[in-house]
Design an enzyme around this catalytic site. Structure first.
Site, short mmCIF file in Angstrom:
data_model
loop_
_atom_site.label_atom_id
_atom_site.label_comp_id
_atom_site.label_asym_id
_atom_site.label_seq_id
_atom_site.Cartn_x
_atom_site.Cartn_y
_atom_site.Cartn_z
N HIS A 92 -7.59 -4.27 4.66
CA HIS A 92 -6.91 -2.16 4.59
C HIS A 92 -7.48 -1.34 4.22
O HIS A 92 -8.30 0.02 4.23
CB HIS A 92 -5.92 -2.23 4.65
CG HIS A 92 -4.84 -1.03 3.74
ND1 HIS A 92 -4.54 -0.72 2.66
CD2 HIS A 92 -3.86 0.28 4.42
CE1 HIS A 92 -4.10 0.61 2.33
NE2 HIS A 92 -3.21 0.35 3.70
N ASN A 93 -7.84 -2.23 2.68
CA ASN A 93 -9.06 -0.91 2.16
C ASN A 93 -9.80 -0.69 2.50
O ASN A 93 -10.79 0.25 1.48
CB ASN A 93 -8.67 -1.54 0.85
CG ASN A 93 -7.23 -1.08 -0.29
OD1 ASN A 93 -6.31 -1.56 0.65
ND2 ASN A 93 -7.34 -2.07 -1.95
N GLU A 144 -10.06 1.78 4.58
CA GLU A 144 -9.66 3.46 3.50
C GLU A 144 -11.06 3.48 2.46
O GLU A 144 -11.36 5.02 2.84
CB GLU A 144 -8.52 2.92 2.07
CG GLU A 144 -8.88 4.02 1.09
CD GLU A 144 -7.07 2.45 0.12
OE1 GLU A 144 -6.37 2.09 0.41
OE2 GLU A 144 -8.32 3.16 -0.96
N SER A 156 0.89 -1.23 -0.21
CA SER A 156 -0.26 -0.02 0.07
C SER A 156 0.69 1.07 -0.17
O SER A 156 2.10 1.61 0.37
CB SER A 156 -1.03 -0.15 1.23
OG SER A 156 -1.53 1.27 1.09
N LYS A 171 -4.67 -7.00 3.36
CA LYS A 171 -4.47 -5.02 2.93
C LYS A 171 -6.37 -5.03 2.40
O LYS A 171 -6.12 -4.08 1.93
CB LYS A 171 -3.80 -6.05 1.22
CG LYS A 171 -3.77 -4.76 0.08
CD LYS A 171 -2.93 -3.26 0.94
CE LYS A 171 -3.60 -2.45 -0.01
NZ LYS A 171 -3.77 -1.59 -1.08
#
Ligand code: 6PG
Length: 480
Positions: free
Chosen positions: A185-186, A189, A128, A182
């Site tokens: 994480h997104n 986000e 990222s 990940k």
């Protein structure tokens, strides 16, 4: 001399990652399907370090030290399988194949198990930080075996972002764990961005602030608890003028339909399977969808009614107080989104048998990645102190934060409703907070309904076991 590592796929991310590796003293074999990109990389950046230009994947494999390490940076999807299949034919047992794209972790698990049978290490790796991060230090989330991490890890740690001398890279867990983390994480986000969008909309609609004034507010917010990359760039985007000239704000010229490539949607799909209520992330994904339904929005505009001049209908006596309320609501909602995201990582780890250290995830998100933020230090501390924390919201620091912010949060959601400003993110976060803290939920009534229409049974507060009430008979209770 042989290369330490290779990168194949030299679009922006791959190329910047290769440069980052070379700048940090690694000899990098570089390859791209079409030769042009390789040539331009060498022409422009050969001064930055040692590159070995490769014509084919066979060249790549020949140029590498053992165990060979190849990072695949092609766009996630079918192309990935093709490159992996070709490389698998060429590599030898013990070699390490890294997928640095945004692959779905289920695909990564499938690929890992197929390659493991051939003696190869497949390391699905979340990276990222966008283009800038890839070049100057991303946050890196590698999965795969601990054995592969022993040789690969030091290289990745040398190119990742560093915070207080600690690399933003650690072994996340086996097979697809890196891509799973990940993905979450997104999702976070998406939630973070949605909450920022709602704050902007509220301040602009209710207080009538201009984009320039709003940029200044976000700049100020970025000096406190909210300090983060996304708040920083919000100020930058709001301050931007129309690049085609004039004094108009850039943001007013952009079509208001948020696009998405899929990682947020995956997060919600998987959360549904795991039974983790990531309502903040889900609302953020749906808000993007709503924005994109242009035909429905056109049809509804002028048909569906709301306050015509929100700033006149909603009495906000003290504008500064309202700005502070929105700041608190944003922080509290953000804490909820992260709490839900970390719950999901815990649930994923349980379901897929990964040993994921939640504190370590907060640690590697402190720098390099899109959601990097000051308060991740607090999350790290919370999970280091209490690894089996039932929810981030009950950690003393975070409990105090949301408790101190709750009155402001309620005022903001109420004001938004009165002003006709949609706040699905704030609303969902506040509802989640209230659902967690309430003594009793209406879930009891729903259990009653289920038992009445389908004999689905219910449990009692004062006795063990499951029961059914004879709704159409004598209304007696029997053990189910
Ligand atoms: C990152 C980003 C990156 C991706 C964004 C955009 O961590 O560097 O997450 O992976 O560019 O997620 O995704 P959408 O197009 O779905 O908004």
């Amino acid at each position: 001399d042989k290369a330490d590592i290779a990168v194949t796929g030299l679009a922006t991310m791959g190329r910047n990652l290769a440069r980052n590796l070379a700048r940090n003293g690694h000899t990098v074999a570089v390859h791209n399907r079409t030769r042009k990109r390789t040539d331009s990389l060498i022409a422009e950046y050969s001064g930055e370090g040692n590159f070995i230009a490769c014509e084919s994947l066979a060249d790549v494999v020949r140029s590498l030290k053992r165990p060979r390490k190849v990072i695949v940076m092609v766009q996630a999807g079918a192309g990935t399988d093709e490159v992996i299949d070709q490389l698998a034919e060429l590599l030898e047992p013990g070699d390490i194949l890294v997928d640095g794209g945004n692959a779905h972790f289920i695909d990564t698990r499938r690929r890992e198990s197929a390659l493991r049978e051939r003696g190869l290490h497949f390391v699905g790796t979340g990276i990222s930080g966008g283009e800038e991060g890839a070049l100057n230090g991303p946050s890196i989330m590698p999965g795969g075996t601990a054995e592969a991490y022993k040789t690969l890890g030091p290289i990745l740690e040398s190119i990742s972002a560093q915070v207080d001398g600690t690399p933003c890279c650690t072994h996340v867990g086996a097979d697809g764990a890196g891509h799973f983390v990940k993905m979450v994480h997104n999702g976070i986000e998406y939630a973070d961005m949605q909450l920022i969008g709602e704050s902007y909309d509220l301040l602009r609609t209710v207080l009538g602030k201009t984009p320039d004034e709003l940029a200044e507010i976000f700049r100020t917010w970025n000096t406190g608890d909210l300090e983060s990359f996304l708040i920083e760039i919000t100020a930058e985007v709001l301050a931007a003028k129309d690049p085609r000239g004039g004094e108009g704000a850039f943001v007013d010229k952009v079509l208001d339909q948020t696009e998405q490539k899929g990682t947020g949607r995956w997060t919600v799909q998987i959360a549904l399977d795991l039974g983790t209520p990531v309502s903040g992330i889900a609302e953020a994904v749906f808000a993007r969808s709503v924005s994109g339904h242009a035909e429905q929005r056109d049809a509804a505009r002028g048909v569906l009614e709301g306050p015509s001049e929100p700033s006149e209908k909603v009495a906000v006596d003290n504008a500064d107080q309202f700005v502070e309320d929105v700041r608190r609501a944003l922080y509290a909602s953000k804490v909820v989104a992260y709490a839900q995201g970390f719950d999901m990582i815990r649930a994923g780890a349980e379901a897929y048998d990964w040993n994921i250290d939640l504190g370590a995830m907060a640690t590697i998100w402190r720098g390099g990645c899109i959601i990097r933020a000051r308060f991740l230090d607090r999350i790290r501390e919370a999970y280091e102190k209490t690894p089996d924390l039932p929810s981030l919201l009950v950690d003393p620091y975070f409990a105090r934060t949301v408790n101190e912010g709750q009155e402001a949060w309620r005022r903001v959601v109420a004001t938004a409703a009165a002003a006709g400003v949609p706040v699905p993110g704030f609303g969902a976060a506040l509802s989640y907070f209230d659902a967690l803290r309430r003594d009793r939920l209406p879930a009891a009534l729903l259990q009653g309904l289920r038992d009445l229409f389908g004999a689905h049974t219910y449990r009692r507060t004062d006795a063990e076991g499951s029961f059914h009430l004879e709704w159409s008979g004598d209304r007696s209770e029997r053990e189910a």
